[in-house]
Design a protein around this motif. Structure first.
Motif, PDB file in Angstrom:
ATOM      1  N   GLU A  43       0.866  -1.128  -0.184  1.00 38.13           N
ATOM      2  CA  GLU A  43      -0.001   0.077   0.051  1.00 38.13           C
ATOM      3  C   GLU A  43       0.689   1.243  -0.074  1.00 38.13           C
ATOM      4  OE1 GLU A  43      -2.302   1.098   3.350  1.00 38.13           O
ATOM      5  OE2 GLU A  43      -1.142  -0.043   4.903  1.00 38.13           O
ATOM      6  N   TYR A  56       1.540  14.463   0.081  1.00 37.36           N
ATOM      7  CA  TYR A  56       0.412  13.373   0.128  1.00 37.36           C
ATOM      8  C   TYR A  56       0.615  12.449   1.048  1.00 37.36           C
ATOM      9  CZ  TYR A  56       0.043  16.223  -4.309  1.00 37.36           C
ATOM     10  OH  TYR A  56      -0.019  16.860  -5.430  1.00 37.36           O
ATOM     11  N   TYR A  57      -0.585  12.076   1.622  1.00 38.35           N
ATOM     12  CA  TYR A  57      -0.504  11.032   2.774  1.00 38.35           C
ATOM     13  C   TYR A  57      -1.771  10.069   2.389  1.00 38.35           C
ATOM     14  CZ  TYR A  57       3.045  13.778   4.923  1.00 38.35           C
ATOM     15  OH  TYR A  57       4.245  14.671   5.016  1.00 38.35           O
ATOM     16  N   ALA A  58      -1.658   8.860   2.841  1.00 42.85           N
ATOM     17  CA  ALA A  58      -2.891   7.914   3.095  1.00 42.85           C
ATOM     18  C   ALA A  58      -3.391   8.231   4.065  1.00 42.85           C
ATOM     19  CB  ALA A  58      -2.216   6.488   3.124  1.00 42.85           C
ATOM     20  N   ASP A  59      -4.771   8.143   4.074  1.00 46.37           N
ATOM     21  CA  ASP A  59      -5.449   8.620   5.325  1.00 46.37           C
ATOM     22  C   ASP A  59      -5.276   7.745   6.654  1.00 46.37           C
ATOM     23  OD1 ASP A  59      -8.928   8.734   3.450  1.00 46.37           O
ATOM     24  OD2 ASP A  59      -7.084   9.987   3.837  1.00 46.37           O
ATOM     25  N   SER A  60      -4.755   6.660   6.417  1.00 43.41           N
ATOM     26  CA  SER A  60      -4.328   5.941   7.528  1.00 43.41           C
ATOM     27  C   SER A  60      -3.093   6.310   8.264  1.00 43.41           C
ATOM     28  CB  SER A  60      -4.108   4.225   7.148  1.00 43.41           C
ATOM     29  OG  SER A  60      -2.913   4.186   6.183  1.00 43.41           O
ATOM     30  N   LYS A  62      -2.033   9.835   7.964  1.00 42.33           N
ATOM     31  CA  LYS A  62      -2.134  11.455   7.847  1.00 42.33           C
ATOM     32  C   LYS A  62      -2.170  12.047   9.431  1.00 42.33           C
ATOM     33  CE  LYS A  62      -4.541  12.702   4.659  1.00 42.33           C
ATOM     34  NZ  LYS A  62      -5.554  13.079   3.556  1.00 42.33           N
ATOM     35  N   SER A 103      -0.296  15.638  -8.189  1.00 43.00           N
ATOM     36  CA  SER A 103      -1.128  14.643  -7.459  1.00 43.00           C
ATOM     37  C   SER A 103      -1.166  13.395  -7.797  1.00 43.00           C
ATOM     38  CB  SER A 103      -2.690  15.098  -7.741  1.00 43.00           C
ATOM     39  OG  SER A 103      -2.902  15.036  -8.871  1.00 43.00           O
ATOM     40  N   GLN A 106       0.259  10.111  -5.718  1.00 38.72           N
ATOM     41  CA  GLN A 106      -0.439   9.497  -4.902  1.00 38.72           C
ATOM     42  C   GLN A 106      -1.002   7.918  -5.415  1.00 38.72           C
ATOM     43  OE1 GLN A 106      -3.750  12.069  -2.685  1.00 38.72           O
ATOM     44  NE2 GLN A 106      -3.259  13.197  -4.546  1.00 38.72           N
TER      45      GLN A 106
END
Length: 124
Positions: A43, A56-60, A62, A103, A106
C-alpha cells in the motif's frame, strides 16, 4: 538507472516514533513510501512531488507521518510518530519518472523504482 537505499527501520512500542531515510536520485519526480505487511498487498503510504515539495498521505497515516526531502543530500525521509501495531510492515522507498500532475504521486503507477525495504515492527 535510479538506485534507492532505505535505512532506519527497527522495533518500537506502540505510541513510539521511528524515522526512515532513503538515498534517492534527483532524476525522479515522485518519491514516496510504500509498505507491505505479511499476507497483505503493498500500500502507498506517502508521496512527495520533488519539484514543489508537495506532499500527500494515505488517510491511515495522515497526522502521524511526515514525508520530507533534503535536496542537497538527495535523501527522502519518513518520520513516523504515534506508531500503531497496524503500522508494522516492510517499508519501501520508491521513485518515479515524469508525471503530468503532482497529485499523481498518490498513485502506485507513478513509481517505477524501488528500494530493498526496511522492516518496521510495532509491538509491546
Amino acid at each position: 538507472q535510479v538506485q534507492l537505499a532505505e535505512s532506519g527501520g527497527g522495533s518500537v512500542q506502540p505510541g513510539g516514533s521511528l524515522g526512515l531515510s532513503c538515498a534517492t536520485s534527483d532524476y525522479s519526480y515522485c518519491v514516496g513510501w510504500f509498505r507491505q505487511a505479511p499476507g497483505k498487498e503493498r500500500e502507498w503510504v506517502a508521496g512527495l512531488y520533488k519539484r514543489s515539495s508537495t506532499t500527500y498521505y494515505a488517510d491511515s497515516v495522515k497526522g502521524r507521518f511526515t514525508i520530507s526531502q533534503d535536496n542537497a543530500k538527495n535523501t527522502l525521509y519518513l518520520q513516523m510518530n504515534s506508531l500503531k501495531p497496524e503500522d508494522a510492515a516492510m517499508y519501501y522507498c520508491a521513485a518515479g519518472p515524469w508525471v503530468q500532475y503532482p497529485s499523481w504521486c498518490q498513485s502506485g503507477s507513478a513509481y517505477r523504482y524501488w528500494g530493498q525495504g526496511t522492516q518496521v515492527t510495532v509491538s509491546s
